[in-house]
Write a protein that holds these residues in place. Structure first.
Motif, PDB file in Angstrom:
ATOM      1  N   VAL A 185       0.834  -1.200   0.000  1.00  0.00           N
ATOM      2  CA  VAL A 185       0.000   0.000   0.000  1.00  0.00           C
ATOM      3  C   VAL A 185       0.870   1.253   0.000  1.00  0.00           C
ATOM      4  O   VAL A 185       0.601   2.223  -0.725  1.00  0.00           O
ATOM      5  N   LEU A 186       1.928   1.241   0.800  1.00  0.00           N
ATOM      6  CA  LEU A 186       2.835   2.404   0.884  1.00  0.00           C
ATOM      7  C   LEU A 186       3.965   2.339  -0.143  1.00  0.00           C
ATOM      8  O   LEU A 186       4.863   3.200  -0.121  1.00  0.00           O
ATOM      9  N   GLU A 187       3.940   1.246  -0.980  1.00  0.00           N
ATOM     10  CA  GLU A 187       4.940   1.086  -2.049  1.00  0.00           C
ATOM     11  C   GLU A 187       6.357   1.056  -1.493  1.00  0.00           C
ATOM     12  O   GLU A 187       7.273   1.751  -1.962  1.00  0.00           O
ATOM     13  N   ILE A 188       6.542   0.248  -0.453  1.00  0.00           N
ATOM     14  CA  ILE A 188       7.859   0.078   0.172  1.00  0.00           C
ATOM     15  C   ILE A 188       8.098  -1.408   0.409  1.00  0.00           C
ATOM     16  O   ILE A 188       7.192  -2.234   0.259  1.00  0.00           O
ATOM     17  N   THR A 189       9.318  -1.760   0.804  1.00  0.00           N
ATOM     18  CA  THR A 189       9.658  -3.149   1.135  1.00  0.00           C
ATOM     19  C   THR A 189       9.629  -3.337   2.655  1.00  0.00           C
ATOM     20  O   THR A 189       9.525  -2.364   3.412  1.00  0.00           O
ATOM     21  N   ARG A 190       9.734  -4.563   3.102  1.00  0.00           N
ATOM     22  CA  ARG A 190       9.724  -4.864   4.542  1.00  0.00           C
ATOM     23  C   ARG A 190      10.972  -4.333   5.235  1.00  0.00           C
ATOM     24  O   ARG A 190      10.998  -4.185   6.457  1.00  0.00           O
ATOM     25  N   GLU A 191      12.016  -4.045   4.475  1.00  0.00           N
ATOM     26  CA  GLU A 191      13.249  -3.536   5.054  1.00  0.00           C
ATOM     27  C   GLU A 191      13.250  -2.005   5.162  1.00  0.00           C
ATOM     28  O   GLU A 191      14.260  -1.407   5.572  1.00  0.00           O
ATOM     29  N   ALA A 192      12.150  -1.367   4.818  1.00  0.00           N
ATOM     30  CA  ALA A 192      12.099   0.096   4.803  1.00  0.00           C
ATOM     31  C   ALA A 192      12.290   0.675   6.196  1.00  0.00           C
ATOM     32  O   ALA A 192      11.815   0.120   7.191  1.00  0.00           O
ATOM     33  N   THR A 193      12.981   1.801   6.259  1.00  0.00           N
ATOM     34  CA  THR A 193      13.208   2.481   7.535  1.00  0.00           C
ATOM     35  C   THR A 193      12.022   3.382   7.863  1.00  0.00           C
ATOM     36  O   THR A 193      11.130   3.592   7.026  1.00  0.00           O
ATOM     37  N   LYS A 194      12.049   3.952   9.055  1.00  0.00           N
ATOM     38  CA  LYS A 194      10.962   4.854   9.470  1.00  0.00           C
ATOM     39  C   LYS A 194      10.884   6.082   8.557  1.00  0.00           C
ATOM     40  O   LYS A 194       9.793   6.548   8.213  1.00  0.00           O
ATOM     41  N   SER A 195      12.041   6.608   8.192  1.00  0.00           N
ATOM     42  CA  SER A 195      12.055   7.796   7.329  1.00  0.00           C
ATOM     43  C   SER A 195      11.486   7.476   5.951  1.00  0.00           C
ATOM     44  O   SER A 195      10.766   8.295   5.365  1.00  0.00           O
ATOM     45  N   GLU A 196      11.792   6.296   5.434  1.00  0.00           N
ATOM     46  CA  GLU A 196      11.252   5.889   4.128  1.00  0.00           C
ATOM     47  C   GLU A 196       9.741   5.706   4.200  1.00  0.00           C
ATOM     48  O   GLU A 196       9.011   6.056   3.260  1.00  0.00           O
TER      49      GLU A 196
END
Length: 334
Positions: free
Chosen positions: A37-48
């Motif tokens: 939904v947020l177009e990120i991976t599971r390794e994404a940081t808080k800032s990402e």
């Protein structure tokens, strides 16, 4: 060739089924993956996570769309994006969500974790405990002063204590009113009552539940002093065992009264409220000895029964029970 197609179809079906099985309806992002939904991976940081949320929120904000249909679709997507962000920005909720993705078969555990987070208050348990203990301590202290004030007011109405307080006040010169000060009868009476109250407070040693409260009575201080209290009790118990069980030493008066209080099953406050003459009577009758206490207790029970039997109120009560008590059964069909 047919077998090859069947194998590929089976692998695709298992892959699709296992992916959907990871996602449960009604919790987190439903059948959508919050990371997708947020177009990120599971390794994404808080800032990402925050960066992508701001980008998508701006893209799907309803105010940026003109037609009603576009607004409605954008609003639905905006809610989904905001929900995904709320889940992934919190470390604990994100951990629970990742655990669900890695352990799709634990259906009930996932629902439990999700709703526990939603229902549970966001307040630190330590703060709740501190506030609760503080409230209880304040109520304890206030209630103690209320009981003490009630006891003082009662003793002011008892002629025995009131007259004694007046004598002490006269001896100490507290009742010498200044004749030059013009006071009404009401003011003079209030001043006299205040003097009597102060004398009773200074001279009267009220014990038991109505004793003058101290800071040691409140829960906060008792909890702080708990290690000391436990250590003191252990020392007292070992000392008691050594002196009276091993060395067979005789009890002193304080220890005898302690045993008597235990036999009577009275709290320390209740026992301390007894008059000193009454306590001395207990000692004279040697009630710390079990056999003598049992004899005394039987005699007290008989005296109580005799007094009740001779009481007019109790006779009326027995007469009422006989005529209207539980022994009679009536049927009312009205």
């Amino acid at each position: 060739m047919l077998q090859y197609l069947i194998a590929i179809t089976s692998l695709l079906f298992i892959s699709i089924f296992s992916t959907s099985a990871q996602l449960l309806e009604g919790i987190y992002c439903g059948k959508e993956n919050c990371y997708d939904v947020l177009e990120i991976t599971r390794e994404a940081t808080k800032s990402e996570i925050s960066k992508n949320y701001r980008k998508l929120a701006k893209q799907y904000h309803p105010d940026l769309h003109r037609t009603p249909e576009a607004k409605e679709k954008a609003e639905e997507r905006f809610k989904i994006i905001a929900n995904a962000y709320e889940i992934l920005k919190d470390e604990e909720t994100r951990t629970d969500y990742d655990y669900m993705l890695d352990n799709p078969d634990e259906y009930y555990a996932h629902y439990y974790r999700y709703y526990r987070r939603r229902v549970a208050p966001k307040v630190d348990v330590r703060i709740v405990l501190i506030v609760t203990i503080s409230i209880i301590s304040a109520i304890q202290y206030y209630s103690g002063w209320q009981r003490y004030d009630t006891a003082i007011k009662y003793f002011m109405t008892v002629p025995k204590y009131r007259n004694k307080a007046l004598e002490i006040a006269k001896e100490d010169g507290l009742l010498l009113h200044d004749k030059r000060a013009r006071k009404s009868k009401k003011e003079s009476k209030e001043e006299t009552e205040g003097i009597i109250k102060r004398v009773i407070e200074d001279k009267m040693d009220i014990k038991g539940a109505y004793a003058k409260p101290t800071i040691m009575d409140i829960l906060w201080i008792q909890l702080i002093m708990l290690p000391y209290t436990i250590t003191k009790y252990i020392y007292w118990y070992l000392s008691w065992f050594w002196r009276h069980t091993v060395l067979k030493q005789e009890y002193n008066d304080e220890e005898k009264l302690y045993i008597i209080r235990k036999f009577m099953k009275m709290s320390e406050h209740q026992f301390n409220s007894q008059e000193d003459d009454k306590k001395q009577e207990f000692l004279d009758q040697e009630l710390w000895i079990r056999e003598k206490f049992n004899e005394w207790y039987k005699q007290e029970e008989e005296n109580t029964k005799r007094q009740m039997a001779e009481s007019n109120k109790y006779k009326q009560y027995r007469r009422y029970i006989k005529n209207h008590g539980v022994g009679r059964m009536t049927f009312d069909d009205s």
